[in-house]
Design an enzyme around this catalytic site. Structure first.
Site, PDB file in Angstrom:
ATOM      1  N   ASN A 149      53.035 -31.196 -36.749  1.00 40.81           N
ATOM      2  CA  ASN A 149      52.672 -32.282 -37.668  1.00 40.81           C
ATOM      3  C   ASN A 149      53.024 -31.990 -39.128  1.00 40.81           C
ATOM      4  O   ASN A 149      52.380 -32.491 -40.048  1.00 40.81           O
ATOM      5  CB  ASN A 149      51.202 -32.654 -37.498  1.00 40.81           C
ATOM      6  CG  ASN A 149      50.279 -31.486 -37.757  1.00 40.81           C
ATOM      7  OD1 ASN A 149      50.723 -30.404 -38.088  1.00 40.81           O
ATOM      8  ND2 ASN A 149      48.981 -31.716 -37.625  1.00 40.81           N
ATOM      9  N   HIS A 186      50.296 -28.352 -43.409  1.00 38.06           N
ATOM     10  CA  HIS A 186      48.909 -27.873 -43.388  1.00 38.06           C
ATOM     11  C   HIS A 186      48.339 -28.052 -44.779  1.00 38.06           C
ATOM     12  O   HIS A 186      49.061 -27.889 -45.764  1.00 38.06           O
ATOM     13  CB  HIS A 186      48.839 -26.383 -43.022  1.00 38.06           C
ATOM     14  CG  HIS A 186      47.521 -25.760 -43.400  1.00 38.06           C
ATOM     15  ND1 HIS A 186      46.436 -25.797 -42.572  1.00 38.06           N
ATOM     16  CD2 HIS A 186      47.118 -25.143 -44.551  1.00 38.06           C
ATOM     17  CE1 HIS A 186      45.405 -25.216 -43.194  1.00 38.06           C
ATOM     18  NE2 HIS A 186      45.804 -24.812 -44.396  1.00 38.06           N
ATOM     19  N   LYS A 243      55.401 -26.940 -42.414  1.00 40.22           N
ATOM     20  CA  LYS A 243      55.470 -26.269 -41.110  1.00 40.22           C
ATOM     21  C   LYS A 243      56.898 -26.238 -40.549  1.00 40.22           C
ATOM     22  O   LYS A 243      57.776 -26.972 -41.018  1.00 40.22           O
ATOM     23  CB  LYS A 243      54.514 -26.973 -40.138  1.00 40.22           C
ATOM     24  CG  LYS A 243      53.028 -26.844 -40.541  1.00 40.22           C
ATOM     25  CD  LYS A 243      52.107 -27.504 -39.512  1.00 40.22           C
ATOM     26  CE  LYS A 243      50.643 -27.310 -39.867  1.00 40.22           C
ATOM     27  NZ  LYS A 243      49.733 -27.935 -38.872  1.00 40.22           N
ATOM     28  N   GLU A 297      42.684 -19.226 -48.378  1.00 39.09           N
ATOM     29  CA  GLU A 297      44.068 -19.446 -47.946  1.00 39.09           C
ATOM     30  C   GLU A 297      45.069 -19.113 -49.053  1.00 39.09           C
ATOM     31  O   GLU A 297      46.151 -18.589 -48.781  1.00 39.09           O
ATOM     32  CB  GLU A 297      44.229 -20.889 -47.461  1.00 39.09           C
ATOM     33  CG  GLU A 297      43.404 -21.133 -46.186  1.00 39.09           C
ATOM     34  CD  GLU A 297      43.474 -22.567 -45.685  1.00 39.09           C
ATOM     35  OE1 GLU A 297      44.166 -23.403 -46.297  1.00 39.09           O
ATOM     36  OE2 GLU A 297      42.832 -22.842 -44.654  1.00 39.09           O
ATOM     37  N   TYR A 306      44.872 -18.824 -38.795  1.00 38.62           N
ATOM     38  CA  TYR A 306      44.189 -19.909 -38.085  1.00 38.62           C
ATOM     39  C   TYR A 306      43.022 -19.395 -37.227  1.00 38.62           C
ATOM     40  O   TYR A 306      42.663 -20.040 -36.233  1.00 38.62           O
ATOM     41  CB  TYR A 306      45.182 -20.676 -37.209  1.00 38.62           C
ATOM     42  CG  TYR A 306      45.945 -21.780 -37.928  1.00 38.62           C
ATOM     43  CD1 TYR A 306      45.279 -22.867 -38.493  1.00 38.62           C
ATOM     44  CD2 TYR A 306      47.335 -21.761 -38.023  1.00 38.62           C
ATOM     45  CE1 TYR A 306      45.961 -23.903 -39.122  1.00 38.62           C
ATOM     46  CE2 TYR A 306      48.033 -22.793 -38.660  1.00 38.62           C
ATOM     47  CZ  TYR A 306      47.334 -23.863 -39.203  1.00 38.62           C
ATOM     48  OH  TYR A 306      48.013 -24.893 -39.831  1.00 38.62           O
TER      49      TYR A 306
END
Ligand code: RTP
Ligand code: MG
Length: 140
Positions: free
Chosen positions: A114, A117, A11, A128, A51
């Site tokens: 964070n 993913h 990320k 995905e 998402y």
């Protein structure tokens, strides 16, 4: 256990801090092989589509904006039980709850920012991987 493939995203908080190599090292140490990899800059709309399962959640707008804020590195990881293994190496969503030695414990800034993913099921992994990679980019 079967050989699986799973989708990983490094990320923006992590790419920005030059942590890509350190994060990939953790995948490799855990026996996960990087079989596809690219650096892309998502639009907010693309992040929103990716998402979509979280559309109704309070953090959705913030999450989409964050994921589109800077480039990310999307990867396909392969290995025995790769989906669960990747989730293990990532650690809990909130770094304050993550086990020692996990990516989120070592690198995440907050529950939102964070660092990584990872697909959470075989169905998610299939969707995905196809979201980011064409068949031509996925060698056997
Ligand atoms: P991911 O989908 O990114 O692998 O993370 P996850 O399964 O551990 O967590 P999930 O519940 O699917 O949430 C997706 C991402 O949304 C952000 N989030 N922010 N501020 C908050 O309370 C909050 N909760 C979730 C995180 O970036 C989380 O990874
Ligand atoms: Mg999730």
């Amino acid at each position: 256990m079967a050989i699986e493939r799973t989708l990983s995203i490094i990320k923006p908080d992590a790419t920005r801090r030059n942590l890509t190599g350190k994060i990939v090292a953790k995948f490799e140490e855990a026996g996960l092989r990087v079989v596809a990899s690219k650096r892309i800059h998502l639009s907010a709309a693309q992040a929103g589509e990716f998402y979509a399962e979280h559309k109704e959640r309070g953090f959705y707008g913030e999450l989409c904006e964050f994921m589109a804020s800077e480039p990310v590195v999307v990867q396909v990881l392969e290995g025995e039980g790769a989906i669960a293994k990747n989730r293990e190496v990532m650690g809990a969503t909130d770094p304050a709850q993550a086990d020692d030695g996990t990516i989120r414990k070592d690198f995440a800034l907050s529950k939102g920012e964070n660092s990584v993913h990872g697909s959470d099921s075989a169905e998610s992994a299939a969707r995905e991987i196809a979201f980011y990679f064409s068949g031509l980019e996925l060698v056997g």
